[in-house]
Design a protein around this motif. Structure first.
Motif, PDB file in Angstrom:
ATOM      1  N   UNK A 279       0.806  -1.227   0.000  1.00 55.75           N
ATOM      2  CA  UNK A 279       0.000   0.000   0.000  1.00 55.75           C
ATOM      3  C   UNK A 279       0.835   1.270   0.000  1.00 55.75           C
ATOM      4  N   UNK A 280       2.004   1.242   0.664  1.00 53.24           N
ATOM      5  CA  UNK A 280       2.850   2.440   0.758  1.00 53.24           C
ATOM      6  C   UNK A 280       4.315   2.013   0.808  1.00 53.24           C
ATOM      7  N   UNK A 281       4.925   1.702  -0.328  1.00 54.71           N
ATOM      8  CA  UNK A 281       6.308   1.221  -0.332  1.00 54.71           C
ATOM      9  C   UNK A 281       7.301   2.218   0.263  1.00 54.71           C
ATOM     10  N   UNK A 282       7.095   3.517   0.054  1.00 54.36           N
ATOM     11  CA  UNK A 282       8.012   4.514   0.618  1.00 54.36           C
ATOM     12  C   UNK A 282       7.967   4.487   2.143  1.00 54.36           C
ATOM     13  N   UNK A 283       6.781   4.378   2.710  1.00 56.64           N
ATOM     14  CA  UNK A 283       6.653   4.278   4.161  1.00 56.64           C
ATOM     15  C   UNK A 283       7.308   3.010   4.674  1.00 56.64           C
ATOM     16  N   UNK A 284       7.198   1.945   3.937  1.00 57.79           N
ATOM     17  CA  UNK A 284       7.829   0.678   4.325  1.00 57.79           C
ATOM     18  C   UNK A 284       9.331   0.839   4.497  1.00 57.79           C
ATOM     19  N   UNK A 285       9.972   1.522   3.571  1.00 64.01           N
ATOM     20  CA  UNK A 285      11.426   1.710   3.642  1.00 64.01           C
ATOM     21  C   UNK A 285      11.804   2.697   4.742  1.00 64.01           C
ATOM     22  N   UNK A 286      11.013   3.761   4.901  1.00 62.57           N
ATOM     23  CA  UNK A 286      11.312   4.753   5.941  1.00 62.57           C
ATOM     24  C   UNK A 286      11.210   4.155   7.341  1.00 62.57           C
ATOM     25  N   UNK A 287      10.169   3.381   7.567  1.00 60.99           N
ATOM     26  CA  UNK A 287       9.970   2.785   8.886  1.00 60.99           C
ATOM     27  C   UNK A 287      11.097   1.811   9.214  1.00 60.99           C
ATOM     28  N   UNK A 288      11.538   1.038   8.234  1.00 60.45           N
ATOM     29  CA  UNK A 288      12.640   0.106   8.471  1.00 60.45           C
ATOM     30  C   UNK A 288      13.910   0.853   8.880  1.00 60.45           C
ATOM     31  N   UNK A 289      14.231   1.933   8.179  1.00 63.40           N
ATOM     32  CA  UNK A 289      15.415   2.714   8.506  1.00 63.40           C
ATOM     33  C   UNK A 289      15.267   3.405   9.855  1.00 63.40           C
ATOM     34  N   UNK A 290      14.100   3.937  10.131  1.00 63.07           N
ATOM     35  CA  UNK A 290      13.856   4.678  11.370  1.00 63.07           C
ATOM     36  C   UNK A 290      14.074   3.802  12.602  1.00 63.07           C
ATOM     37  N   UNK A 291      13.616   2.580  12.551  1.00 59.82           N
ATOM     38  CA  UNK A 291      13.697   1.730  13.737  1.00 59.82           C
ATOM     39  C   UNK A 291      15.076   1.122  13.947  1.00 59.82           C
ATOM     40  N   UNK A 292      15.901   1.085  12.925  1.00 56.36           N
ATOM     41  CA  UNK A 292      17.295   0.715  13.179  1.00 56.36           C
ATOM     42  C   UNK A 292      17.982   1.796  14.016  1.00 56.36           C
ATOM     43  N   UNK A 293      17.600   3.057  13.802  1.00 55.25           N
ATOM     44  CA  UNK A 293      18.116   4.127  14.655  1.00 55.25           C
ATOM     45  C   UNK A 293      17.610   4.025  16.083  1.00 55.25           C
ATOM     46  N   UNK A 294      16.360   3.577  16.257  1.00 51.41           N
ATOM     47  CA  UNK A 294      15.828   3.382  17.599  1.00 51.41           C
ATOM     48  C   UNK A 294      16.616   2.302  18.337  1.00 51.41           C
ATOM     49  N   UNK A 295      17.012   1.269  17.636  1.00 54.68           N
ATOM     50  CA  UNK A 295      17.802   0.202  18.261  1.00 54.68           C
ATOM     51  C   UNK A 295      19.140   0.740  18.736  1.00 54.68           C
ATOM     52  N   UNK A 296      19.773   1.567  17.926  1.00 56.40           N
ATOM     53  CA  UNK A 296      21.056   2.153  18.331  1.00 56.40           C
ATOM     54  C   UNK A 296      20.891   2.984  19.603  1.00 56.40           C
ATOM     55  N   UNK A 297      19.897   3.832  19.646  1.00 59.96           N
ATOM     56  CA  UNK A 297      19.677   4.657  20.831  1.00 59.96           C
ATOM     57  C   UNK A 297      19.323   3.849  22.063  1.00 59.96           C
ATOM     58  N   UNK A 298      18.548   2.785  21.904  1.00 57.77           N
ATOM     59  CA  UNK A 298      18.176   1.956  23.049  1.00 57.77           C
ATOM     60  C   UNK A 298      19.378   1.226  23.615  1.00 57.77           C
ATOM     61  N   UNK A 299      20.249   0.735  22.754  1.00 61.70           N
ATOM     62  CA  UNK A 299      21.454   0.044  23.237  1.00 61.70           C
ATOM     63  C   UNK A 299      22.380   1.008  23.979  1.00 61.70           C
TER      64      UNK A 299
END
Length: 398
Positions: free
Chosen positions: A272-292
């Motif tokens: 339904x929204x391929x651009x959102x799919x890619x943005x969300x994947x990239x965004x949450x890898x940054x969340x993992x870095x900050x959480x660690x």
């Protein structure tokens, strides 16, 4: 001559040839061909001709799917149950629960640890079995899921429901009586969310991905609660990591399965929204870095974990960035495959760099201190010192 005519008629019936007659050479060639075929076949000539004629009258089955006979159900029942439970997915759920138990700031008890792991695995198996029961018509349309046991008819729907009921009841009992009620409540909540909310939402809204990530983030909380009996702020660290990890993992997986998901009618970001799919994947890898990096401040791990996990997380983010930029099958496949390595490696680093390790003796000492602090505050009054006057005996006359 009679034999040649018989051969001629046989070839005409087999190949649909009519009107070949009057040419002796052609008849001889046809007879030679038919004779060689007859020698190569083990069936007599009349049987071959009859079978050929009968096969033309049999109607062909052009259905898209067919029933598979299950004569070996009893011999392969264990394997079918493993397929119903999605064994690899359930193993990942159990592993995350075990990590939550091991990271909790409490003494390690082997019996409780084993009961928590087995109970979590049974609850996950029950949820996956019910999920397959609901999605049989849609799984039959997808190449990735068309070989599941219910789709192929290796098991019947009643078997899936019975297996889910037995696994769910046993798992919930182990968690409630063997671990603690809080862990059992988390397991029951996760079962309801996965089967009754997430499963139907997959065909309604792309919000199913966020809800599915919540479902995947609860097992670490179950392990933490199984060890401590409560949910401390430190329990959020591993739960947030699991929550964010699922976005690059699943978004990369669904990217190459867009035709399947679209055919089955599932509402996924990749469709339904391929651009959102890619943005969300990239965004949450940054969340993992900050959480660690924040895990040491919450006293879950030491500072070495923040440093050691940084290269692993940076490379994970780099693959997500490549997927965001290129948005092709190759980049999504690399991101998905590395996600399968990233999570176990990250959990291992967290376990090695755990902040505090507790034993039963430490727990007893802590309990004694807590008991002393619970005593009432009794105050002792001390009188001021005064000069002591010695009494002297005096003779008194009456």
């Amino acid at each position: 001559m009679f034999y040649k005519k018989v051969m001629h008629c046989t070839i005409c019936l087999k190949h649909g040839t009519v009107g070949i007659s009057g040419h002796g050479i052609i008849i001889q060639q046809l007879a030679r061909i038919s004779t060689s075929q007859c020698w190569n076949s083990k069936l007599p000539l009349t049987t071959q001709t009859t079978a050929t004629v009968k096969s033309k009258n049999v109607p062909q089955d052009n259905r898209m799917w067919k029933e598979t006979p299950s004569h070996d159900r009893k011999n392969n029942l264990g394997q079918y149950c493993m397929m119903l439970s999605k064994f690899r997915l359930s193993s990942l759920v159990v592993m995350s629960s075990m990590a939550g138990y091991a990271l909790a700031p409490a003494p390690f008890d082997l019996t409780t640890f084993a009961l928590c792991a087995v109970g979590t695995g049974l609850m996950s198996a029950a949820a996956n079995s019910i999920n397959q029961f609901h999605e049989v018509p849609f799984d039959a349309q997808m190449s990735r899921t068309k070989n599941r046991v219910l789709v192929k008819g290796l098991l019947e729907p009643v078997h899936a429901v019975g297996f889910a009921a037995a696994a769910g009841t046993t798992g919930l009992g182990l968690l409630y009586f063997g671990v603690n009620p809080l862990t059992a409540a988390l397991g029951a909540t996760n079962l309801i969310l996965y089967t009754s909310v997430y499963t139907p939402m997959k065909r309604m809204s792309i919000m199913n991905t966020w809800l599915g990530s919540i479902v995947g983030a609860i097992p670490p909380l179950m392990g933490w609660a199984g060890c401590t009996g409560a949910l401390d702020p430190g329990a959020i660290v591993l739960s947030v990591i699991l929550y964010s990890w699922q976005f690059p993992h699943f978004n990369a997986l669904s990217w190459n399965l867009r035709p399947d998901y679209s055919r089955a009618g599932y509402r996924m970001m990749a469709i339904t929204d391929p651009a959102l799919c890619r943005r969300v994947a990239l965004r949450h890898t940054g969340v993992i870095v900050g959480t660690c990096l924040a895990s040491s401040y919450l006293e879950v791990t030491n500072m070495w974990f923040a440093l050691e996990s940084l290269p692993l997380n940076i490379y994970f983010m780099y693959l997500a960035w490549q997927f965001y930029q290129k948005s092709d099958s190759n980049s999504s496949r690399k991101l998905f495959r590395f996600s399968l390595i990233h999570l176990p490696a990250l959990m291992l680093l967290m376990l090695v760099n755990k902040k505090n390790w507790y034993t039963k003796k430490d727990q007893q000492d802590t309990q004694k201190v807590q008991d002393i602090n619970k005593l009432p505050d009794s105050r002792i009054s001390v009188l001021p010192r005064r000069p002591v006057v010695a009494a002297q005996e005096t003779d008194t006359e009456p």
